[in-house]
Design an enzyme around this catalytic site. Structure first.
Site, PDB file in Angstrom:
ATOM      1  N   ALA A  48       0.784  -1.235   0.000  1.00 34.52           N
ATOM      2  CA  ALA A  48       0.000   0.000   0.000  1.00 34.52           C
ATOM      3  C   ALA A  48       0.812   1.280   0.000  1.00 34.52           C
ATOM      4  O   ALA A  48       0.240   2.368   0.047  1.00 34.52           O
ATOM      5  CB  ALA A  48      -0.909   0.008   1.235  1.00 34.52           C
ATOM      6  N   ALA A 139       4.852  -5.706  -5.465  1.00 35.15           N
ATOM      7  CA  ALA A 139       5.888  -5.839  -6.494  1.00 35.15           C
ATOM      8  C   ALA A 139       7.170  -6.012  -5.705  1.00 35.15           C
ATOM      9  O   ALA A 139       7.634  -5.085  -5.051  1.00 35.15           O
ATOM     10  CB  ALA A 139       5.953  -4.603  -7.373  1.00 35.15           C
ATOM     11  N   TYR A 232       8.654  -9.388 -21.208  1.00 37.39           N
ATOM     12  CA  TYR A 232       7.614  -9.159 -20.195  1.00 37.39           C
ATOM     13  C   TYR A 232       6.495 -10.196 -20.311  1.00 37.39           C
ATOM     14  O   TYR A 232       6.501 -11.197 -19.615  1.00 37.39           O
ATOM     15  CB  TYR A 232       7.058  -7.717 -20.227  1.00 37.39           C
ATOM     16  N   VAL A 267       5.776   4.906 -14.609  1.00 38.26           N
ATOM     17  CA  VAL A 267       7.011   4.946 -13.837  1.00 38.26           C
ATOM     18  C   VAL A 267       6.684   4.652 -12.376  1.00 38.26           C
ATOM     19  O   VAL A 267       5.946   5.403 -11.744  1.00 38.26           O
ATOM     20  CB  VAL A 267       7.668   6.350 -13.911  1.00 38.26           C
ATOM     21  N   THR A 268       7.191   3.554 -11.876  1.00 29.23           N
ATOM     22  CA  THR A 268       7.129   3.280 -10.441  1.00 29.23           C
ATOM     23  C   THR A 268       8.502   2.729 -10.063  1.00 29.23           C
ATOM     24  O   THR A 268       9.328   2.452 -10.934  1.00 29.23           O
ATOM     25  CB  THR A 268       6.052   2.226 -10.070  1.00 29.23           C
TER      26      THR A 268
END
Ligand code: NAD
Length: 382
Positions: A48, A139, A232, A267-268
């Site tokens: 979270a 992730a 991917y 983008v993370t």
């Protein structure tokens, strides 16, 4: 102390507490401006503190008015080291939730472990009774089960694959070759990023009678364009995502409606680590911003919650929700492909949204946020 970004490749080792708070506030304001949703009342969000999980938590709390319980894996500040951005994001979220009388509690620890599952369930039982939604947004690079540490890899499952990439250390275009994963590496990636742990969470919640009868759960996936498929969708991570999809069916068969939402490439902290993908994202940003349909995590998740609560849930042939619908529009993809084919070291700055990429990257760590004084002394011990 005065906090500056310290970027090493695709990671920033510092985070700005005031910047993170301002970035969380922007997401909350966006959700509030979109109006109220009727639906989720008590929501558990696993993963979270950043990216899609944080945006889901904000959508649940400030869109639906839900009580939220978050599971995160973050570090507080120590000595002259700042906390992780996920830590500051969570503290900010809790502060803003409290100001509006919304229940918000967070458990910091390894979501894969039995101890954390038990701790979370105990909190649900004593504070909330049951939850009606579970968001699974982990992730992670590794998962520990007993004495075994499984490590996920980003490799192909067939032949080696060579394509363009951007070296984020020096913004140079180069070629990268992604090697095939071994059978053990694929298995480990599925252990980490597949659906086994999601199923374990739902089972644990069910056996503790901590799920409402109408509870639903959602986990996130990605498909993307052909240029990224070998490493991917058809790669080791793709195998894990197939497993996640299979788990959604098993969970649903056992009585809890489970959705897979295929989200947009953004983008993370996690996506920055994938080869080829950041270059694709930078072109995608340019094309989608020009078309006027670019979204960030919060726009994606508020739109998802709108579908789940009150809107129409259209599923694709595989039964997935497609939040990547705008990304995958043929006109968007053909422009991306054209730019991809033309792109080289001399012309790439005109073809990609490099500034947009870096702006989003720095924002993940609370840097470059409007209205924040980055020369000011800040207390990093939040
Ligand atoms: P992220 O790195 O921004 O967030 C991951 C979250 O997981 C963080 O809150 C982190 O603290 C938490 N976490 C990691 N390991 C943990 C552990 N052991 N215990 C508890 N918490 C842990 O990642 P993201 O990009 O938002 O990804 C979330 C999901 O969305 C993933 O399934 C990813 O594949 C999917 N997704 C991402 C993209 C993208 O482009 N970023 C696109 C589509 C789908």
């Amino acid at each position: 102390m005065v906090v500056q970004p310290k970027v090493r490749g695709f990671i920033c080792t510092t985070a700005h507490p005031v910047g993170c708070e301002a970035a969380v506030k922007q997401q909350i304001d966006y959700v509030k401006n979109q109006g109220k949703l009727e639906g989720a009342k008590k929501v558990l969000v696993i993963g979270a503190s950043m990216g899609y999980g944080l945006a889901s938590r904000i959508s649940a709390a400030f869109g639906c008015g839900a009580a939220t319980l978050g599971v995160i894996f973050d570090k507080p500040a120590s000595g002259n080291k700042t906390a992780t951005s996920g830590w500051y994001n969570t503290k900010a979220f809790e502060k803003f939730a409290a100001a509006e009388g919304l229940y918000a509690k967070t458990v910091n620890g390894d979501a894969y472990s039995d101890e954390i599952k038990k701790e979370v369930i105990d909190i649900i039982k004593s504070h909330l009774g049951k939850v009606d939604m579970v968001v699974y947004s982990l992730a992670a690079p590794r998962r520990t089960v007993g004495d075994v540490v499984y490590k996920s890899v980003l490799k192909t499952t067939g032949a080696a694959y060579t394509n363009k990439t951007i070296d984020l250390r020096n913004n140079a275009i180069s070629e990268v070759t992604i090697e095939p994963a071994t059978a053990e590496e694929i298995e480990a990636t599925v252990k980490v990023m597949g659906g086994e742990d999601w199923e374990a969470w739902i089972e644990a919640l069910k056996s503790a009678d901590a799920l409402e009868d109408n509870a639903m759960t959602v986990a996130y996936s990605y498909i993307g364009p052909k240029i990224t498929h070998p490493m991917y969708f058809e790669g080791s991570i793709g195998e894990a995502k197939k497993d996640l999809l299979a788990s959604s069916r098993k969970i649903t068969e056992k009585g809890v409606k489970a959705y897979i939402s295929v989200n947009k490439a953004l983008v993370t902290q996690s996506s920055a680590a994938i080869p080829i993908v950041p270059l694709y994202i930078s072109i995608l940003y340019k094309v989608m911003k020009a078309k006027g349909n670019h979204e960030g995590c919060i726009e994606q998740m508020r739109r998802l919650f709108g579908k789940l609560y009150g809107g129409e849930i259209n599923l694709d042939d595989e039964g997935r929700i497609r939040m990547d619908d705008w990304e995958m529009q043929p006109e968007i993809q053909s422009e991306v492909q054209k730019a991809w084919d033309e792109l080289n070291q001399d012309n790439f700055k005109q073809l990609i949204d490099l500034d947009g990429y870096w702006k989003d990257f720095y924002a993940l760590f609370g840097f470059g946020i409007d209205g924040v004084d980055y020369d000011a002394d800040v207390d990093v011990n939040v």
